[in-house]
Scaffold this motif. Structure first.
Motif: not given
Lengths: 319, 319
Positions: A69-70, A75, A219, A223, B70-71, B75-76, B78-79, B219, B273-275, B277-279
Motif C-alpha cells: 500500500i505504501n 495509494s 526513489i 538513484k 494517499n499520504h 500509508s506507511t 497502514l503497511n 510537497i 521518508h526516502p525523499i 535521503e534523496a534531498l
DNA sequence: ATAGGGTATGAAACGCGTTTCATAGCAAGG
DNA sequence: CCTTGCTATGAAACGCGTTTCATACCCTAT
C-alpha cells in the motif's frame, strides 16, 4: 445483548414489525413504530450486522487485493476507490498480497465465501484462469489494461501511454532510448516492454539489454538506476521511467553526479505525481484517482464492463 | 449452494460431524472424515463466512479509520498494520474518514455492531468521549501519543520528538525558529505546538504567528510555505517541518528561488521518508512501520495497553 | 352489494455454521 | 466386577435479522 426478539416482546409486537421499523418499511402504524423505538431505546438495542449479512446474503463490502500500500501508484488508486466506495455506501476490505499468489487466492476465496460482494484486483500475481474461476461468485474487476474477453479490466492504457512516450522521445530527436520497469505490474510491464520493442523496431534500433532497468519502484531505485546508468560504457540519451518517484530519484542522483537533465539524458516519468512538478519532470499523467473511482463503479454493477482511461502528456523540463 | 446440512445428508453423518471435520476437531474417525470430505467435494461445498461470523460472534476483521490514504505517513502506518494483520490472520476493513466526525462514527458503529473485532484510529476527528463510549464493544487503539488514561494509544512521542528537534536547532545556534504543522493530527499538532512554545520560552524568544505555517501536508504545501517564507519581512533562520514531504517541497522551491539550505535557513523534517535521503534532508526518523505493527498487536489483545515508540535523529545536510 | 386493492400485522421459515448436552462404546485402573 | 475417563457421534438449541405467506381490515370502483 438484546436482540430483535427481545425488542418485539418489549414493544408488544412481532419481530417482523420490528424489522419493518428498522428498515423503514411503510406498512407500520405510527403508534407501533413509536412503541418499537421506545423498546429499542430502553434495551439499548442495535442490529447485529453479521446476522444481516447472513440473511441478506450480501455485506456491502468490496475486497481490494493490492500488493502493498505504501506506494503512490497504489495509494492513489486506493484513494479513488475509497472515495467512490464512500459515495456508494460500500466499505473496503483490504488484502495485502505482496504479490503472493496465495494471498491473492485468499481474496478470491473471500468472494466465494461471501465475505465481500465484489473484488478489485489492483495488480495480479496469479493467472487469468484463477481469476476467471471465481467470477461465478461475484463481480471481479482487474486494474489492468488488458482486453481480456472474459474478465473486466479498468485501467489506463499502459501500452499506448508508453508508445506515446517513446514517440515523444523519438520526435525530440532521440534514438538511443532506454527504460525502467517496476516489477509491480506483470501485465502492465509486459505491455510497456511490447511498446518499447515495437517503437525500437520502428526506428530500427536494436534492443539493448543493458538499457533496460528492472525492479524500479521507489526513489531509491531511481538513484540506483542513475548509478547503473553512469557505469554504462555507452549510454542512452533518453529514458522512459516507471514512475515519477523513480524518475525523481534518478534525476536527483544523476545531477548530484554531474549529469545534466535533459542535456545529457532526457527522462520521462509517469503518473504526474506532485514530486514530478517539484522536480520539473516531464511526465505522462495517469488519472489514477479516476481509475480508482471507476473500479468501484464497475464492480458495483452486476455485469462489470472494461474501460480504458486516457493519459496526458505534461511537458516540463526533463526532456 | 450446498450447505452444511446437505453435506451431512450426503455423507450420512450429522451436521455436527461435518462441522468437526471443517474445524479439525479430533473426535472424528478417519472413515467419517473421508465420507464428509467426499461429500463436500461432490457438492462443491464451501463455508458461508457470514454464518461463521454470526455464530462465532467474531469476524477476524480489524477496522482501520484513517483520514485518507494517499499520504506517506498513513500509508506507511497502514503497511505496518497490514503486515502484522497478515501474521495474525486478520483482515482489515478500511474507513476513510476525511476527518469527518460522522465517518469516524461509522467505524465506531461497525465495532458496536460486530462488523469488526477491533478498531484502529489513525487520526481522530471526534472527541475522546465519543471514542470512550464505544470501548465497551471491543478493543480500540488510537495512534496518538497521548497518555489518556482510559484509551490505549500507540504512537511515536511527537511531543518529545518535536522538543528534541527544537533543542537540536537551538544547540546549532538558532534563535529564530519557525515551524510547519499539518492539519492532519489534531492531538499531535497540539503536542508539537506545546513543545514549540515551551522551547521558545526556554530561550526567551517570542512566539511569532507569521513563523508558524499551517496546513502543511504535501510537497506542494512545502513549496507554498517556501514562497510564504520568502515574502516575510523578517525570516526565521530555522524551520521544523511537518514531514519530509513538506520539507522536500520547501527545499526544492526555496533553492530554486536562490535561498540556500542550510546556510540561509536550516530545515528539519520528520519521518525519514526516502525523499529525505534523496534531498539530503536532516530528519527525525519515526518508526511508523513498527508503530503500525504494534497497533495490530495491541488491538488483538483483550486489554490493549499504550506504547510510545522512540524516534531518532538522522543528520544530513539541511541543518 | 361485491370484487379488487392497498394497508397492517404476525407466524414461521430461512440463511447457515457452531456449540452444548446427552448418549454410548470401550479401555484402563482398582 | 465396577468406576473413571476417553473417544465418537448426533439432536437440538443458538446466534439473529429478513422474508415469505397468510390473514384481516378498510376503502374505492363497478
Amino acid at each position: 445483548m438484546a436482540n430483535i426478539r427481545d425488542v418485539a416482546k418489549q414493544a408488544g409486537v412481532s419481530v417482523t414489525t420490528v424489522s419493518r421499523v428498522l428498515n423503514d418499511h411503510p406498512y407500520v402504524t405510527e403508534e407501533k413504530r413509536l412503541a418499537v423505538e421506545k423498546a429499542m431505546e430502553e434495551l439499548g438495542y442495535y442490529q447485529n450486522i453479521n446476522a444481516i449479512h447472513l440473511s441478506k446474503g450480501e455485506t456491502r463490502l468490496i475486497g481490494v487485493a493490492v500488493p502493498f500500500i505504501n506506494h503512490s501508484y497504489f495509494s492513489t488508486l486506493l484513494n479513488g476507490i475509497a472515495d467512490q466506495a464512500l459515495v456508494r455506501d460500500y466499505n473496503l476490505v483490504f488484502y495485502q498480497t505482496n504479490y503472493q499468489e496465495q494471498e491473492e487466492r485468499k481474496a478470491l476465496e473471500a468472494l466465494k465465501r461471501k465475505q465481500v460482494d465484489g473484488l478489485l484486483i489492483l495488480s495480479r500475481a496469479s493467472g487469468w484462469e484463477a481469476v476467471d474461476e471465481y467470477q461465478e461468485f461475484g463481480p471481479i474487476v482487474v486494474c489492468e489494461s488488458s482486453n481480456h474477453t472474459r474478465i473486466p479490466c479498468v485501467s489506463v492504457d499502459h501500452y499506448e501511454a508508453f508508445r506515446f512516450g517513446m514517440r515523444y522521445m523519438i520526435q525530440k530527436g532521440h534514438r538511443h532510448i532506454g527504460y525502467c520497469i517496476g516489477r509491480m505490474n506483470g501485465t502492465n510491464s509486459n505491455l510497456r516492454e511490447m511498446a518499447y520493442c515495437e517503437e525500437l523496431e520502428f526506428i530500427e534500433e536494436p534492443y539493448r539489454k543493458d538499457w533496460v532497468f528492472n525492479n524500479c519502484l521507489t526513489i531509491e531505485d531511481g538513484k540506483r538506476v542513475a548509478n547503473e546508468y553512469m557505469s554504462l560504457e555507452e549510454r542512452p540519451s533518453a529514458l522512459l521511467i516507471t514512475s515519477d518517484q523513480v524518475a525523481a530519484g534518478f534525476r536527483m542522483e544523476a545531477e548530484k553526479q554531474g549529469i545534466r537533465v535533459p542535456a545529457d539524458v532526457a527522462i520521462l516519468g509517469f503518473d504526474n505525481h506532485p514530486i514530478a512538478e517539484a522536480l520539473d519532470l516531464t511526465t505522462i499523467e495517469l488519472p489514477l484517482h479516476e481509475v480508482g473511482m471507476s473500479l468501484v463503479e464497475k464492480v458495483s454493477s452486476k455485469n462489470p464492463t472494461s474501460a480504458i482511461y486516457p493519459f496526458e502528456l505534461v511537458e516540463r523540463g526533463s526532456v
